[in-house]
Design a protein around this motif. Structure first.
Motif, PDB file in Angstrom:
ATOM      1  N   UNK A   3      -2.439   1.112  -4.044  1.00  0.00           N
ATOM      2  CA  UNK A   3      -1.243   1.842  -3.640  1.00  0.00           C
ATOM      3  C   UNK A   3       0.000   1.051  -4.026  1.00  0.00           C
ATOM      4  N   UNK A   4       1.183   1.657  -3.992  1.00  0.00           N
ATOM      5  CA  UNK A   4       2.412   0.902  -4.252  1.00  0.00           C
ATOM      6  C   UNK A   4       2.538  -0.291  -3.305  1.00  0.00           C
ATOM      7  N   UNK A   5       3.076  -1.379  -3.796  1.00  0.00           N
ATOM      8  CA  UNK A   5       3.116  -2.620  -3.022  1.00  0.00           C
ATOM      9  C   UNK A   5       3.944  -2.472  -1.752  1.00  0.00           C
ATOM     10  N   UNK A   6       4.928  -1.607  -1.755  1.00  0.00           N
ATOM     11  CA  UNK A   6       5.770  -1.420  -0.579  1.00  0.00           C
ATOM     12  C   UNK A   6       4.995  -0.783   0.575  1.00  0.00           C
TER      13      UNK A   6
ATOM     14  N   UNK B  62      -0.008   0.121   5.540  1.00  0.00           N
ATOM     15  CA  UNK B  62      -1.353   0.671   5.337  1.00  0.00           C
ATOM     16  C   UNK B  62      -2.409  -0.256   5.931  1.00  0.00           C
ATOM     17  N   UNK B  63      -2.236  -1.558   5.797  1.00  0.00           N
ATOM     18  CA  UNK B  63      -3.221  -2.503   6.337  1.00  0.00           C
ATOM     19  C   UNK B  63      -3.080  -2.686   7.839  1.00  0.00           C
ATOM     20  N   UNK B  64      -1.871  -2.483   8.357  1.00  0.00           N
ATOM     21  CA  UNK B  64      -1.666  -2.636   9.796  1.00  0.00           C
ATOM     22  C   UNK B  64      -2.170  -1.434  10.600  1.00  0.00           C
TER      23      UNK B  64
ATOM     24  N   UNK C 278       1.008 -12.465  -0.011  1.00  0.00           N
ATOM     25  CA  UNK C 278       1.487 -11.285  -0.745  1.00  0.00           C
ATOM     26  C   UNK C 278       2.711 -10.685  -0.055  1.00  0.00           C
ATOM     27  N   UNK C 279       2.648 -10.544   1.257  1.00  0.00           N
ATOM     28  CA  UNK C 279       3.746  -9.926   2.013  1.00  0.00           C
ATOM     29  C   UNK C 279       5.012 -10.769   1.930  1.00  0.00           C
ATOM     30  N   UNK C 280       4.882 -12.068   2.152  1.00  0.00           N
ATOM     31  CA  UNK C 280       6.074 -12.930   2.149  1.00  0.00           C
ATOM     32  C   UNK C 280       6.673 -13.074   0.754  1.00  0.00           C
ATOM     33  N   UNK C 281       5.835 -13.008  -0.262  1.00  0.00           N
ATOM     34  CA  UNK C 281       6.368 -13.060  -1.635  1.00  0.00           C
ATOM     35  C   UNK C 281       7.121 -11.784  -1.973  1.00  0.00           C
ATOM     36  N   UNK C 282       6.582 -10.653  -1.547  1.00  0.00           N
ATOM     37  CA  UNK C 282       7.208  -9.371  -1.860  1.00  0.00           C
ATOM     38  C   UNK C 282       8.515  -9.176  -1.094  1.00  0.00           C
ATOM     39  N   UNK C 283       8.502  -9.465   0.202  1.00  0.00           N
ATOM     40  CA  UNK C 283       9.681  -9.186   1.026  1.00  0.00           C
ATOM     41  C   UNK C 283      10.709 -10.320   1.024  1.00  0.00           C
TER      42      UNK C 283
END
Length: 677
Positions: free
Chosen positions: A645-648, A653-655, A512-517
């Motif tokens: 929450x918003x994806x950004x 939030x998880x860290x 999810x993170x690598x796809x978004x960023x």
């Protein structure tokens, strides 16, 4: 059950009888101090100082005799060295035989001296435990803190004896040279003893500790598993099972988010998809642990069937357009987790001399599966249909693993041999072998101050070896097991929870993170995760061969926690824009630190855990597995909840929980640092 005091008396070398620590006298002083505390005639400060002086005197007696014997051995070696120089010029074979015999005699005396040192070290540990048990958890902390790091510490003479290492090296070298480097049991025994004395840890030892097969303190004179009964193919099938399960766990990680989206769910539902397997494993670990008391083949067959069905459901969910079927498939996969069976088989059914290699094989197979899972996902970048069944990057992992488990099931039925069971219950051991006071050479193969690894100054009354026999029985419930957990054990379990939480957050949300960023494709995510997985074995080589020989494990533990905390801090999205180098570097630091931390943590956990948790269903291996699995469940749940929450915000939030848990574990470790000796 024979008490340690009696065993010490029976195993004493008679001509050295007056130089052993007076264990009976020390126990008597503990009782006297306890009476004084109870009656109020003395306070704890008096006890701390008074008992420290008594223990100092006992250790001084042992150390001075040890130094005297080292000097005598050194003189004999010097004389033999002069004779050898003369013989090397004359080349007379009969004199070479005399020299070899001389070195052998020195070697035998050296082994006796090492056994003497070991028995006294065990006595020191037990006395520290007893006084902590009676007066609270202050004395060991006070004594270790004031003695172990002092430059003239006699306690250090017991823990790390450089002189003995020099004598042992001389004997081993000269015997090997006189025999033209041929193998020799005396050389092997001495080398093994020196390795344990210096607290060194080979690569195999370090890997074996990852398996966390817990050691018992009860004596055993013989290997309960004979080589004739050992079935290598059955062991190999257990290692294959461990490999396939780890592949099954991580093969879906690169595509879990896209699969969830294709079924109409949010991308962050990948946390539930990945974590549902861990949820089921919380329960499967318990019933498989109980089942392993009766059989190995039947639970392995059941595991394979459940995993086969689970992967089929996972693949069918795409054509059925059902996220429920998808989650049900993953739950079934978790219910098929037989890792406790694999570890129990290694402990119960593998001969002692092969058990460490088998434990290392288990860890290596798991690490390889962790790397191969995402790598295989790279190969499934295709799309076709057969009989209305869709085969694509989302479903092929399920079909592939279903086929793999079917083949494995057939191999089990054909080749697995159910081992013969004895009436008595075997135990789990972190180094894959039971402890004992057994033969001299067997004693020398165990660490000196932590020979009975499952003991510590924090142990409860029921764990006392001098206590009644019924107190040594295995626990029968999770509540009883929890009651046996000392503060240092709880801290180490919390550290294990923390590192598993941090790793799961990193791995589960990577797609999810690598796809978004970075707009990474599935193949790029798979390669990234595979590369992380491939660092496991090289890291273990470095730690096992270098770091653990140079530094104490508790120091490596604390340093790894700090590095893990740094990795988490670097992962936060504070700098705009969030770059690939920042993400990859922080992920690498986090993952590698967690891997180093896991091996050291499980090694220390095996030392401080009660021996009663080495047997039965609710053993220490199960507790650590449950702690790690619970961490994965909570981490995956955190990712899913953050999806609202918003994806950004997802990354930070998880860290944040990871950072708070990591800081808490560092603080907790500092409070119990002196009990991890």
């Amino acid at each position: 059950m024979v008490t340690f005091g009696k065993r010490l008396k029976e195993s004493q070398i008679q001509e050295w009888k007056g130089y052993y620590m007076d264990y009976k006298f020390m126990k008597k002083k503990v009782n006297q101090f306890k009476q004084q505390i109870d009656t109020g005639t003395q306070d704890h400060t008096y006890v701390l100082k008074g008992f420290s002086r008594i223990l100092d005197d006992q250790i001084e007696k042992v150390v001075l005799f040890l130094l005297q014997q080292q000097g005598l051995l050194g003189q004999r070696l010097s004389s033999l060295g002069e004779q050898r120089n003369a013989v090397s010029q004359e080349e007379e074979s009969f004199k070479i035989c005399d020299l070899e015999q001389g070195y052998r005699q020195v070697g035998q005396d050296l082994l006796r001296l090492l056994c003497f040192l070991e028995m006294n070290a065990i006595g020191i540990r037990k006395i520290l435990k007893k006084i902590d048990k009676h007066f609270g958890y202050k004395f060991t902390d006070y004594y270790v803190k004031t003695r172990s790091n002092h430059p003239y510490s006699q306690l250090q003479q017991v823990l790390k004896q450089v002189g003995i290492g020099a004598v042992a090296g001389s004997v081993s070298y000269n015997l090997a040279e006189l025999q033209d480097h041929q193998g020799d049991s005396m050389v092997d025994s001495i080398n093994a003893a020196v390795k344990r004395l210096s607290n060194s840890t080979s690569f195999l030892d370090f890997l074996g500790k990852h398996a966390f097969i817990i050691l018992e303190d009860s004596p055993s004179l013989e290997d309960p598993v004979s080589e004739e009964k050992f079935h290598f193919v059955s062991l190999l099938l257990n290692l294959v099972n461990a490999f396939l399960y780890m592949v099954n766990t991580y093969i879906v990680v690169p595509t879990a988010d896209s699969y969830s989206i294709s079924l109409g769910a949010a991308a962050t539902v990948c946390g539930v998809v990945i974590g549902s397997m861990a949820v089921a494993q919380l329960f499967s670990s318990v019933y498989f642990s109980a089942w392993s008391n009766r059989s190995y083949l039947k639970p392995l067959l059941f595991s394979s069937i459940v995993l086969l069905a689970g992967n089929i459901l996972y693949a069918l969910a795409y054509d059925m357009k059902s996220i429920v079927v998808l989650l049900l498939g993953r739950l079934l996969c978790g219910l098929g987790s037989a890792r406790v069976i694999n570890m129990r088989y290694i402990s119960d059914c593998v001969p002692l001399k092969l058990r460490m290699k088998a434990s290392a094989g288990f860890v290596s197979a798991s690490a390889l599966g962790m790397a191969c899972g995402p790598a295989l996902a790279c190969l499934f970048q295709t799309h076709f249909k057969i009989c209305n069944l869709t085969f694509n990057e989302a479903t092929l992992p399920g079909w592939f693993m279903a086929l793999a488990w079917l083949v494995f099931l057939l191999l089990l039925l054909i080749y697995f041999k159910e081992p013969e069971r004895e009436i008595k219950e075997n135990v789990l051991s972190p180094e894959g072998r039971p402890s004992s006071f057994c033969t001299l050479e067997e004693n020398l193969m165990a660490p000196f101050l932590v020979k009975c690894k499952t003991k510590t100054a924090y142990e409860e009354e029921s764990c006392d070896e001098d206590g009644p026999k019924e107190d040594q029985k295995p626990v029968t419930s999770i509540i009883s097991a929890y009651q046996l957990l000392s503060p240092s054990v709880k801290v180490q379990l919390f550290v294990y929870f923390m590192l598993k939480y941090a790793m799961e957050i990193l791995l589960a949300e990577s797609s999810v993170i690598t796809t978004y960023y970075f707009v990474w494709q599935t193949s790029a995510v798979a390669i990234f995760l595979a590369c992380l997985g491939l660092t496991v074995l090289p890291v273990n080589v470095i730690v096992g061969h270098y770091l653990s020989n140079k530094f104490e494990e508790r120091k490596i533990l604390l340093a790894s926690e700090i590095m893990l905390c740094i990795g988490i801090l670097l992962s936060f999205h504070i700098i705009v824009p969030y770059s690939v180098p920042q993400y990859v570097a922080s992920a690498l630091i986090t993952f590698v630190s967690a891997e180093v931390l896991e091996g050291v943590n499980l090694s220390l956990l095996s030392r401080v855990m009660s021996s009663r948790l080495s047997r039965g269903t609710f053993n220490g291996g199960l507790l650590s597995t449950e702690a790690g699995t619970l961490a994965r469940v909570i981490a995956d749940g955190t990712i899913t909840v953050s999806g609202f929450l918003p994806e950004r915000w997802l990354l930070n939030v998880t860290l944040l929980p990871s950072l708070l848990i990591c800081l808490s574990s560092i603080i907790a470790t500092t409070f119990t640092y002196n009990y991890l000796y």
